[in-house]
Motif scaffolding. Structure first.
Motif, PDB file in Angstrom:
ATOM      1  N   SER A 252     -41.614  50.348 -70.859  1.00 43.94           N
ATOM      2  CA  SER A 252     -40.482  49.979 -70.201  1.00 43.94           C
ATOM      3  C   SER A 252     -40.015  50.192 -68.885  1.00 43.94           C
ATOM      4  CB  SER A 252     -39.086  50.660 -71.060  1.00 43.94           C
ATOM      5  OG  SER A 252     -39.277  52.464 -70.723  1.00 43.94           O
ATOM      6  N   LEU A 253     -39.374  49.307 -68.257  1.00 41.87           N
ATOM      7  CA  LEU A 253     -39.078  49.307 -66.831  1.00 41.87           C
ATOM      8  C   LEU A 253     -39.960  49.301 -65.870  1.00 41.87           C
ATOM      9  CD1 LEU A 253     -35.950  51.730 -67.066  1.00 41.87           C
ATOM     10  CD2 LEU A 253     -35.826  49.325 -67.188  1.00 41.87           C
ATOM     11  N   VAL A 254     -41.358  48.712 -66.203  1.00 43.15           N
ATOM     12  CA  VAL A 254     -42.475  48.798 -65.524  1.00 43.15           C
ATOM     13  C   VAL A 254     -42.635  47.730 -64.405  1.00 43.15           C
ATOM     14  CG1 VAL A 254     -43.936  47.406 -66.797  1.00 43.15           C
ATOM     15  CG2 VAL A 254     -44.799  49.032 -65.411  1.00 43.15           C
ATOM     16  N   LEU A 255     -41.699  46.750 -64.635  1.00 45.27           N
ATOM     17  CA  LEU A 255     -41.901  45.650 -63.593  1.00 45.27           C
ATOM     18  C   LEU A 255     -40.626  45.547 -62.601  1.00 45.27           C
ATOM     19  CD1 LEU A 255     -42.086  42.516 -66.336  1.00 45.27           C
ATOM     20  CD2 LEU A 255     -43.990  43.687 -64.898  1.00 45.27           C
ATOM     21  N   GLN A 256     -39.514  46.245 -62.885  1.00 45.38           N
ATOM     22  CA  GLN A 256     -38.503  46.372 -61.753  1.00 45.38           C
ATOM     23  C   GLN A 256     -39.081  46.922 -60.586  1.00 45.38           C
ATOM     24  OE1 GLN A 256     -36.058  49.470 -61.426  1.00 45.38           O
ATOM     25  NE2 GLN A 256     -35.520  48.498 -59.440  1.00 45.38           N
ATOM     26  N   PRO A 257     -39.777  47.981 -60.440  1.00 48.39           N
ATOM     27  CA  PRO A 257     -40.167  48.408 -59.013  1.00 48.39           C
ATOM     28  C   PRO A 257     -41.090  47.569 -58.635  1.00 48.39           C
ATOM     29  CG  PRO A 257     -41.112  49.827 -60.882  1.00 48.39           C
ATOM     30  CD  PRO A 257     -40.078  49.198 -61.539  1.00 48.39           C
ATOM     31  N   LEU A 258     -41.962  46.557 -59.190  1.00 51.01           N
ATOM     32  CA  LEU A 258     -42.921  45.781 -58.487  1.00 51.01           C
ATOM     33  C   LEU A 258     -42.068  44.514 -58.089  1.00 51.01           C
ATOM     34  CD1 LEU A 258     -45.691  45.660 -61.034  1.00 51.01           C
ATOM     35  CD2 LEU A 258     -45.422  47.163 -59.411  1.00 51.01           C
ATOM     36  N   LEU A 259     -40.979  44.167 -58.573  1.00 46.99           N
ATOM     37  CA  LEU A 259     -39.982  43.143 -58.184  1.00 46.99           C
ATOM     38  C   LEU A 259     -39.289  43.614 -56.802  1.00 46.99           C
ATOM     39  CD1 LEU A 259     -39.406  40.037 -59.012  1.00 46.99           C
ATOM     40  CD2 LEU A 259     -40.770  41.311 -60.580  1.00 46.99           C
ATOM     41  N   GLU A 260     -38.827  44.809 -57.022  1.00 49.00           N
ATOM     42  CA  GLU A 260     -38.318  45.611 -55.850  1.00 49.00           C
ATOM     43  C   GLU A 260     -39.132  45.602 -54.749  1.00 49.00           C
ATOM     44  OE1 GLU A 260     -35.676  49.426 -54.700  1.00 49.00           O
ATOM     45  OE2 GLU A 260     -36.397  49.373 -56.627  1.00 49.00           O
ATOM     46  N   ASN A 261     -40.141  45.781 -54.880  1.00 51.36           N
ATOM     47  CA  ASN A 261     -41.579  45.887 -53.732  1.00 51.36           C
ATOM     48  C   ASN A 261     -41.742  44.517 -53.163  1.00 51.36           C
ATOM     49  OD1 ASN A 261     -43.686  47.683 -52.394  1.00 51.36           O
ATOM     50  ND2 ASN A 261     -44.678  45.851 -52.966  1.00 51.36           N
ATOM     51  N   ALA A 262     -41.610  43.472 -54.031  1.00 47.89           N
ATOM     52  CA  ALA A 262     -41.848  42.138 -53.682  1.00 47.89           C
ATOM     53  C   ALA A 262     -40.620  41.603 -52.808  1.00 47.89           C
ATOM     54  CB  ALA A 262     -42.004  41.468 -54.729  1.00 47.89           C
ATOM     55  N   ILE A 263     -39.439  42.093 -53.135  1.00 46.11           N
ATOM     56  CA  ILE A 263     -38.243  41.509 -52.442  1.00 46.11           C
ATOM     57  C   ILE A 263     -38.127  42.092 -51.150  1.00 46.11           C
ATOM     58  CG2 ILE A 263     -35.880  41.618 -52.480  1.00 46.11           C
ATOM     59  CD1 ILE A 263     -35.980  41.263 -55.319  1.00 46.11           C
ATOM     60  N   LYS A 264     -38.562  43.372 -51.048  1.00 46.22           N
ATOM     61  CA  LYS A 264     -38.562  44.381 -50.030  1.00 46.22           C
ATOM     62  C   LYS A 264     -39.374  43.561 -48.845  1.00 46.22           C
ATOM     63  CE  LYS A 264     -39.645  48.784 -48.009  1.00 46.22           C
ATOM     64  NZ  LYS A 264     -39.978  50.108 -48.151  1.00 46.22           N
ATOM     65  N   PHE A 265     -40.636  43.364 -49.068  1.00 43.54           N
ATOM     66  CA  PHE A 265     -41.629  42.670 -48.266  1.00 43.54           C
ATOM     67  C   PHE A 265     -41.641  41.279 -48.111  1.00 43.54           C
ATOM     68  CE2 PHE A 265     -43.163  47.069 -49.045  1.00 43.54           C
ATOM     69  CZ  PHE A 265     -43.132  47.437 -47.865  1.00 43.54           C
ATOM     70  N   GLY A 266     -40.842  40.579 -49.007  1.00 43.56           N
ATOM     71  CA  GLY A 266     -40.764  39.092 -48.928  1.00 43.56           C
ATOM     72  C   GLY A 266     -39.551  38.726 -48.021  1.00 43.56           C
ATOM     73  N   LEU A 267     -38.353  39.555 -48.059  1.00 46.87           N
ATOM     74  CA  LEU A 267     -37.325  39.118 -47.351  1.00 46.87           C
ATOM     75  C   LEU A 267     -36.637  39.801 -46.253  1.00 46.87           C
ATOM     76  CD1 LEU A 267     -36.725  38.022 -50.628  1.00 46.87           C
ATOM     77  CD2 LEU A 267     -34.551  37.898 -49.999  1.00 46.87           C
ATOM     78  N   TYR A 268     -37.210  41.100 -46.116  1.00 49.52           N
ATOM     79  CA  TYR A 268     -36.416  41.911 -45.221  1.00 49.52           C
ATOM     80  C   TYR A 268     -36.875  41.618 -43.688  1.00 49.52           C
ATOM     81  CZ  TYR A 268     -34.889  45.488 -48.280  1.00 49.52           C
ATOM     82  OH  TYR A 268     -34.167  46.058 -49.496  1.00 49.52           O
ATOM     83  N   ASP A 269     -38.234  40.641 -43.713  1.00 54.48           N
ATOM     84  CA  ASP A 269     -38.656  40.496 -42.144  1.00 54.48           C
ATOM     85  C   ASP A 269     -38.408  39.067 -42.004  1.00 54.48           C
ATOM     86  OD1 ASP A 269     -39.395  43.204 -41.345  1.00 54.48           O
ATOM     87  OD2 ASP A 269     -41.121  42.842 -43.107  1.00 54.48           O
TER      88      ASP A 269
END
Length: 344
Positions: A252-269
């Motif tokens: 349970s909830l194993v995918l959310q931190p991976l998506l959060e990581n992808a968003i962080k390094f895909g959108l922040y810059d």
């Protein structure tokens, strides 16, 4: 560990088998000395009964007290005493019962040292078996206690990793809501509702270790809806899942931190639109989930994508499966892939 007990069927079978084997063996040996078989059988039966009883008493005693390395005198006493008593008791009873038979009386007197040796052998063997049995039982109990302790420690660490995920996301969401309240109050209100639904689902999943992928993706979509309120048109997502994957299970909830990581390094810059995709496939008995996000190798090196989101999931997978090869990351200069494999 409880002492040796005769109230269990298996122990009763062991004792009866030992008595029968010893009786038959002694009968055959006594007949060899020209003693009539009825008398030999009576001698063997009584001798076996007394000696087996002494052995059982020795084994029961070892269950209540087992001497250490300095208790050898006690151990020797519990071998010599039963053997001496058994030999003397059987000799006395047989002498009293068959005192009219002179030939048997001579055999009985002649065989007394052998009877004592037999008693020592049986008593010593029973004590050794009892010690080995209790040592093995204690070793198994210790192994069970160690396994329970490791399980509790593993569950505690899993809970700690789980709890670390939510505050990080919650703080980001509350900051975004705060920024939207004045400029876009409707979107702020919508984000509050979505955040409430997301956290409510998280609380329910805290009680489950495993959930169907279909349910996990529904919860993941709610998370992505919240993030889309934060980033607006810049964030686009796509989720592809083979039909046979829906019934497969994931932590349970194993995918959310991976998506959060992808968003962080895909959108922040970047200020451009970004597409983050999630693809799930079933390969034999393995569920494979690939998360893809673009990145700028100059401002967002892939090695930065191994923060808490990645490391926390890796640690959780290791605690669940004992493997370090279930989460892989790969960047090719433009696209960063996170591949998660879940054994079924």
């Amino acid at each position: 560990m409880a002492a040796f007990a005769l109230n269990t069927r298996i122990n009763q079978v062991y004792v009866a088998s030992a008595w029968l084997a010893l009786t038959l063996l002694l009968t055959r040996v006594i007949i060899f000395y020209n003693i009539p078989w009825p008398l030999a059988l009576a001698d063997a039966s009584l001798t076996a009964t007394i000696n087996i009883t002494a052995c059982v008493l020795c084994m029961i005693n070892m269950g209540y007290y087992r001497p250490g390395s300095k208790g050898m005198a006690y151990l020797a006493a519990w071998v010599i005493l039963p053997a001496t008593v058994s030999a003397g008791l059987s000799h006395s009873i047989l002498s009293e019962l068959y005192n009219a038979n002179i030939a048997y009386g001579e055999f009985l007197q002649y065989s007394l040292p052998v009877r004592k040796a037999l008693g020592l052998l049986l008593a010593g063997g029973s004590v050794l078996i009892a010690l080995l049995w209790h040592a093995r039982s204690e070793q198994k109990n210790q192994a069970d206690r160690d396994a329970d302790a490791q399980k509790l420690a593993r569950e505690a660490e899993l809970n700690r990793l789980h709890m670390q995920l939510q505050p990080h996301f919650l703080f980001n969401s509350l900051n975004s809501i705060s920024a939207l309240i004045v400029s876009r109050p409707d979107e702020a209100m919508d984000m509050v509702y979505k955040l409430s639904d997301f956290l409510r689902g998280t609380l329910r999943k805290d009680e489950e270790q495993w959930v169907p992928l279909k349910d996990e993706l529904v919860h993941l979509q709610l998370y992505l809806d919240i993030e889309k309120v934060r980033f607006g048109h810049r964030l686009n997502t796509g989720i592809e899942c083979d039909g046979e994957c829906d019934a497969m299970f994931v932590p349970s909830l194993v995918l959310q931190p991976l998506l959060e990581n992808a968003i962080k390094f895909g959108l922040y810059d970047t200020t451009e639109e970004v597409v983050i995709s999630v693809k799930a496939k079933a390969i034999k008995d393995m569920l494979t989930i690939t998360i893809t996000n673009p990145y700028d190798p100059v401002t967002a090196s892939p090695r930065h994508g191994t923060g808490f989101g990645i490391s926390g999931v890796k640690r959780r997978l290791y605690l669940l499966f004992g493997r370090n090869d279930l989460l892989e990351t790969l960047g090719d200069g433009k696209v960063f892939n996170t591949r998660l494999r879940i054994p079924q």
